[in-house]
Every structure is written in structure tokens, then in C-alpha cells.
Enzyme design. Structure first.
Site, PDB file in Angstrom:
ATOM      1  N   SER A 132      53.131  59.405  36.518  1.00  0.00           N
ATOM      2  CA  SER A 132      53.043  59.869  37.902  1.00  0.00           C
ATOM      3  C   SER A 132      51.931  60.909  38.056  1.00  0.00           C
ATOM      4  CB  SER A 132      54.410  60.410  38.347  1.00  0.00           C
ATOM      5  OG  SER A 132      54.486  60.538  39.741  1.00  0.00           O
TER       6      SER A 132
ATOM      7  N   ASP B 240      56.199  54.103  40.679  1.00  0.00           N
ATOM      8  CA  ASP B 240      56.264  55.342  39.900  1.00  0.00           C
ATOM      9  C   ASP B 240      56.727  55.131  38.452  1.00  0.00           C
ATOM     10  OD1 ASP B 240      56.727  57.925  38.985  1.00  0.00           O
ATOM     11  OD2 ASP B 240      57.678  58.580  40.843  1.00  0.00           O
TER      12      ASP B 240
END
Length: 288
Positions: free
Chosen positions: A41, A161
Site C-alpha cells: 500500500s 490493496d
């Protein structure tokens, strides 16, 4: 410049990644380069600027454009499923406003991997800078917050993500043959995630109804994250991990609006980075 034969694993956390940015800038300012780097991320974005050796760039962008609706906007989220406008970041900012050093990024003698989550399988995918045909899309995918961001296509599959499937990819370093790893976390010691709320559970099940594996991963993020924290504590005691984390309770939100709080977190990261430089050199060169 010497590159140390070790592994560096970077946690995400959206704007809490300013702590990691501080740590990495301290490394760059002191010519500390680690051979293998992976990021999840926001960690993947910080990792890019570390590999390109652009000290201060992560901080500059996130502070300067924090209140710029071209960068972060709920309107953009509802309009095009991008709470963070990656098109603006990787095009206008990276090409013109605060240019990214692509030449250095591609040429330095470091291995860099980005962690994203395959939405169909729910499993982690590791994208290598040197073999991925579209590393920018891989980084976008790694940092795409579920529901608040759209799925990103990378090499014909959809991803979100990386933190959904792997919050901190220290095990990847072991898989690649490293016997120890440096881990940069964005939460203080003892932090544990709470169970997914009923509201979020309903949102996940409704929004991702055709993707049961992804739903299962989303629902179990807290349990898996907390287990990883326990495991990392044990690995640190065994001398297999060196963990760098905030020393004070982190009150910065992932979509924090206070520049002062973000600058404070960055400064803490920088201080922790400097403090750990000699420890890292000893840690990497230590023989079992």
C-alpha cells in the site's frame, strides 16, 4: 555506494506512511541502501522514492497536496472511485510538478517488489520492478483502498490493496532466502486492530458479492494482522527481525487533514531512522 545484502519490508497505512517516509529519508541521507525492498500500500509508494533515491519527495507531495482536491477528494472517490487520485500523482505530479527519477528507479542495484491482492483469489501477488510490465499500475493497485478505490488491472487481472492479504510482507523476505529482515511499521508497539464493524461487513458483502475469497480476506484482516504482530514480536526476540516503529501512540488517521500532525509523524520517523542506522548495519552483517 555500498548496498547491504538484507531485506527491508514496509507497512502501509495511507497517510501514516509519513512515518515510513521519514525513516527512509534518514536512510537516504546517510547512504544506507538495502538490497531487497518490498512495500504494501503506502509502503509501496514510499519504497519507490527510496529506490529512486529522492529524499524528501514523499513528504513534499503529501504535505503540499494534502488539501488539493486534485490529489485527495471524496468527490473524486464518488465520481471515479479514487480517494487518492493516482492519475494526478503519477502523471501531473510525477512528470511535471515534482518529477520522479525513473532512470535511477530502473537502474539502481536493488530488488523492489510491490504487494497487491488478487480480487478473485484473495491472495497476494508480488510484482517485481524488473519483470512486471506495468509497475505503476501495480503500485496503484497496492495502494487502492477497498470500496474507496476502484480495482486496478495489472497484466490482465484485477487487484486491490496489498494490505487485504498481507499487511507486512516480512515472510516474503524469508521466502527469497534472507535470514533476517528490517521491518518498518506505522503503528506503535502493542497496537492491535479491532474486529471488522457490522457496517463494514455489510458494505463488503454487498459491494464485493461476486468475490467471496476477497470478502473472506477483508473480514479476517484484523485477526491476521494481530497474529502477525505477535509473530513479529517473537521473531524480533529471536534476532530475525529488526523492527522500526513509532515510539508514541499514533493519532494520525489514514486520511489525516492536519499538516502539523503529519510533519510530526514524519520527524519522528526520521529520528527513528537515524537512531537505527548503525543497528541495521550490525544486524545485517551479524552471523548466526
Amino acid at each position: 555506494m555500498e548496498t547491504l545484502k538484507g531485506a527491508l519490508c514496509l507497512e502501509g497505512g495511507s497517510l501514516r506512511g509519513l512515518f515510513t517516509a521519514g525513516v527512509l529519508d534518514a536512510f537516504l541521507d546517510n547512504d544506507l541502501y538495502i538490497e531487497y525492498v518490498n512495500g504494501v500500500s503506502a509502503g509501496s509508494m514510499n519504497g519507490m522514492n527510496y529506490i529512486s533515491r529522492q529524499s524528501g519527495r514523499s513528504k513534499r507531495i503529501n504535505i503540499k497536496y494534502l488539501h488539493d482536491k486534485r490529489y485527495i477528494s471524496y468527490k473524486t472517490m464518488f465520481k471515479s472511485r479514487q480517494i487518492f487520485n493516482f492519475d494526478f500523482l503519477f502523471e501531473e505530479i510525477s512528470n511535471n510538478l515534482d518529477p520522479f527519477d525513473w532512470d535511477t528507479f530502473k537502474e539502481v542495484n536493488q530488488k523492489y517488489e510491490v504487494v497487491a491482492t488478487d480480487v478473485k483469489s484473495g491472495e497476494s501477488k508480488y510484482f517485481d520492478r524488473d519483470t512486471c510490465s506495468d509497475i505503476i499500475s501495480a503500485v496503484k493497485a497496492s495502494a487502492s483502498i477497498p470500496i474507496m478505490s476502484k480495482m486496478i488491472d495489472v497484466e490482465g487481472r484485477k487487484y486491490l490493496d496489498g494490505g487485504i492479504s498481507t499487511s507486512i510482507a516480512y515472510k516474503r523476505a524469508f521466502e527469497l532466502g534472507y535470514d533476517r529482515a528490517i521491518v518498518v511499521l506505522t503503528r506503535e508497539d502493542g497496537y492491535r486492530k479491532k474486529t471488522v464493524s457490522k457496517i463494514n461487513e455489510r458494505l463488503y458483502k454487498r459491494y464485493f458479492e461476486p468475490l467471496p475469497n476477497l470478502i473472506e480476506k477483508l473480514m479476517t484482516v484484523p485477526q491476521r494482522y494481530n497474529m502477525m504482530q505477535e509473530e513479529m514480536d517473537e521473531l524480533e526476540k529471536e534476532g530475525k527481525l529488526l523492527i522500526i516503529r513509532p515510539q508514541k501512540k499514533v493519532t494520525v488517521q489514514r486520511l489525516e487533514k492536519s499538516i502539523a500532525k503529519l510533519e510530526s509523524l514524519y520527524n519522528e520517523g526520521y529520528e527513528e531512522g537515524v537512531k537505527n542506522i548503525e543497528k541495521i548495519k550490525d544486524f545485517i552483517t551479524l552471523k548466526f
